[in-house]
Motif scaffolding. Sequence first.
Motif, PDB file in Angstrom:
ATOM      1  N   UNK A  68      -7.994  -2.539  -9.284  1.00  0.00           N
ATOM      2  CA  UNK A  68      -7.643  -0.868  -9.466  1.00  0.00           C
ATOM      3  C   UNK A  68      -7.986  -0.103  -8.887  1.00  0.00           C
ATOM      4  N   UNK A  69      -8.636  -0.428  -7.281  1.00  0.00           N
ATOM      5  CA  UNK A  69      -9.705  -0.426  -6.549  1.00  0.00           C
ATOM      6  C   UNK A  69      -8.640   0.056  -5.743  1.00  0.00           C
ATOM      7  N   UNK A  70      -7.615  -0.223  -5.555  1.00  0.00           N
ATOM      8  CA  UNK A  70      -6.063  -0.365  -4.550  1.00  0.00           C
ATOM      9  C   UNK A  70      -5.167   0.771  -5.035  1.00  0.00           C
ATOM     10  N   UNK A  71      -5.240   0.611  -6.243  1.00  0.00           N
ATOM     11  CA  UNK A  71      -4.174   1.488  -6.727  1.00  0.00           C
ATOM     12  C   UNK A  71      -4.803   3.034  -6.897  1.00  0.00           C
ATOM     13  N   UNK A  72      -6.483   3.245  -7.574  1.00  0.00           N
ATOM     14  CA  UNK A  72      -7.079   4.873  -7.009  1.00  0.00           C
ATOM     15  C   UNK A  72      -6.547   4.841  -5.974  1.00  0.00           C
ATOM     16  N   UNK A  73      -6.857   4.191  -4.749  1.00  0.00           N
ATOM     17  CA  UNK A  73      -6.969   4.144  -3.395  1.00  0.00           C
ATOM     18  C   UNK A  73      -5.233   4.996  -2.679  1.00  0.00           C
ATOM     19  N   UNK A  74      -4.326   3.904  -3.853  1.00  0.00           N
ATOM     20  CA  UNK A  74      -2.704   4.438  -3.368  1.00  0.00           C
ATOM     21  C   UNK A  74      -2.867   6.173  -3.910  1.00  0.00           C
ATOM     22  N   UNK A  75      -3.347   5.645  -5.260  1.00  0.00           N
ATOM     23  CA  UNK A  75      -3.037   7.237  -6.166  1.00  0.00           C
ATOM     24  C   UNK A  75      -3.048   8.862  -5.117  1.00  0.00           C
ATOM     25  N   UNK A  76      -4.868   8.453  -5.220  1.00  0.00           N
ATOM     26  CA  UNK A  76      -5.501   9.114  -3.942  1.00  0.00           C
ATOM     27  C   UNK A  76      -4.996  10.121  -2.402  1.00  0.00           C
ATOM     28  N   UNK A  77      -3.827   8.790  -2.654  1.00  0.00           N
ATOM     29  CA  UNK A  77      -3.315   9.072  -0.763  1.00  0.00           C
ATOM     30  C   UNK A  77      -4.525   8.722   0.063  1.00  0.00           C
ATOM     31  N   UNK A  78      -5.697   8.066   0.007  1.00  0.00           N
ATOM     32  CA  UNK A  78      -6.392   7.959   0.715  1.00  0.00           C
ATOM     33  C   UNK A  78      -6.375   6.546   1.527  1.00  0.00           C
ATOM     34  N   UNK A  79      -4.864   5.652   0.905  1.00  0.00           N
ATOM     35  CA  UNK A  79      -4.456   4.848   2.042  1.00  0.00           C
ATOM     36  C   UNK A  79      -3.255   4.757   1.891  1.00  0.00           C
ATOM     37  N   UNK A  80      -2.267   4.178   2.228  1.00  0.00           N
ATOM     38  CA  UNK A  80      -0.608   4.696   1.968  1.00  0.00           C
ATOM     39  C   UNK A  80      -0.172   3.427   0.895  1.00  0.00           C
ATOM     40  N   UNK A  81       1.270   3.558   0.570  1.00  0.00           N
ATOM     41  CA  UNK A  81       1.328   2.130  -0.515  1.00  0.00           C
ATOM     42  C   UNK A  81       1.767   1.371   0.471  1.00  0.00           C
ATOM     43  N   UNK A 105       1.433  -8.045  -5.832  1.00  0.00           N
ATOM     44  CA  UNK A 105       2.724  -6.874  -5.825  1.00  0.00           C
ATOM     45  C   UNK A 105       1.757  -5.543  -6.148  1.00  0.00           C
ATOM     46  N   UNK A 106       2.603  -5.122  -5.537  1.00  0.00           N
ATOM     47  CA  UNK A 106       1.701  -3.379  -5.428  1.00  0.00           C
ATOM     48  C   UNK A 106       3.928  -2.594  -6.427  1.00  0.00           C
ATOM     49  N   UNK A 107       3.569  -1.728  -6.891  1.00  0.00           N
ATOM     50  CA  UNK A 107       4.660  -0.933  -6.910  1.00  0.00           C
ATOM     51  C   UNK A 107       4.222   0.444  -7.422  1.00  0.00           C
ATOM     52  N   UNK A 108       5.021   1.764  -7.778  1.00  0.00           N
ATOM     53  CA  UNK A 108       4.709   3.168  -8.512  1.00  0.00           C
ATOM     54  C   UNK A 108       6.347   3.241  -8.851  1.00  0.00           C
ATOM     55  N   UNK A 149       0.544  14.024  -8.791  1.00  0.00           N
ATOM     56  CA  UNK A 149       1.870  14.045  -9.395  1.00  0.00           C
ATOM     57  C   UNK A 149       3.000  13.170 -10.256  1.00  0.00           C
ATOM     58  N   UNK A 150       1.305  12.691 -10.720  1.00  0.00           N
ATOM     59  CA  UNK A 150       1.956  11.709 -12.167  1.00  0.00           C
ATOM     60  C   UNK A 150       3.011  10.652 -11.828  1.00  0.00           C
ATOM     61  N   UNK A 151       2.823   9.826 -10.675  1.00  0.00           N
ATOM     62  CA  UNK A 151       3.048   8.287 -10.069  1.00  0.00           C
ATOM     63  C   UNK A 151       2.699   7.349 -10.439  1.00  0.00           C
ATOM     64  N   UNK A 152       2.776   6.424 -11.180  1.00  0.00           N
ATOM     65  CA  UNK A 152       1.879   5.460 -11.003  1.00  0.00           C
ATOM     66  C   UNK A 152       1.823   4.745 -10.027  1.00  0.00           C
ATOM     67  N   UNK A 153       0.962   4.262  -9.836  1.00  0.00           N
ATOM     68  CA  UNK A 153       0.480   2.886  -8.636  1.00  0.00           C
ATOM     69  C   UNK A 153       0.329   1.613  -9.244  1.00  0.00           C
ATOM     70  N   UNK A 154       0.876   0.582  -9.068  1.00  0.00           N
ATOM     71  CA  UNK A 154       0.415  -0.543  -9.842  1.00  0.00           C
ATOM     72  C   UNK A 154      -0.503  -2.014  -8.058  1.00  0.00           C
TER      73      UNK A 154
END
Length: 160
Positions: A68-81, A105-108, A149-154
């Motif tokens: 969750x922490x990593x997905x939140x960071x990606x969604x907020x743009x604090x780390x790159x996908x 695994x990561x996805x968006x 922007x309504x993208x889901x990050x996994x």
Amino acid sequence: MELKEKAKRSLCVFLIACCILVISCGNGSVESEYADIENRVFELVNEHRTSEGLATLGWSELIAEQCRIHSEDMAEGTVDFGHDGFNDRVENIRQEIDVVRAGENVAYNMGYIDPAQQAVDAWLLSSGHRQNIEGDYVLTGVGVAKSEGDAYYFTQIFIQ
């Protein structure tokens, strides 16, 4: 006059209570939406594993928190996908779980009725992600977050 003041106070108390209710319901529904999507990914991955004759994975809330922490960071743009910080996430998990090996695994995606299905389908089309899904792992966790922007990050981490 006193009756008018009591009515005003009652109305204020009522409006404050309504605002609190709306705020708490809104937050709960977002968290519930994410939990539903996380559970759906977990179920879809285990359904695929079962269809391949593999054992199902167990759920770990500790692993899910790191996801969750990593997905939140990606969604907020604090780390790159991507997988930056993966070793740190595994080290955090290792504090409580004996880790022999790990995969991630990561996805968006965005605009899909079933974003969980879309993420799992995409993973299964990628040999590296599919190897993680079908790998010799026993535990997993999933974290989902949504960008402005309504993208889901996994993020899904697999542990042996």
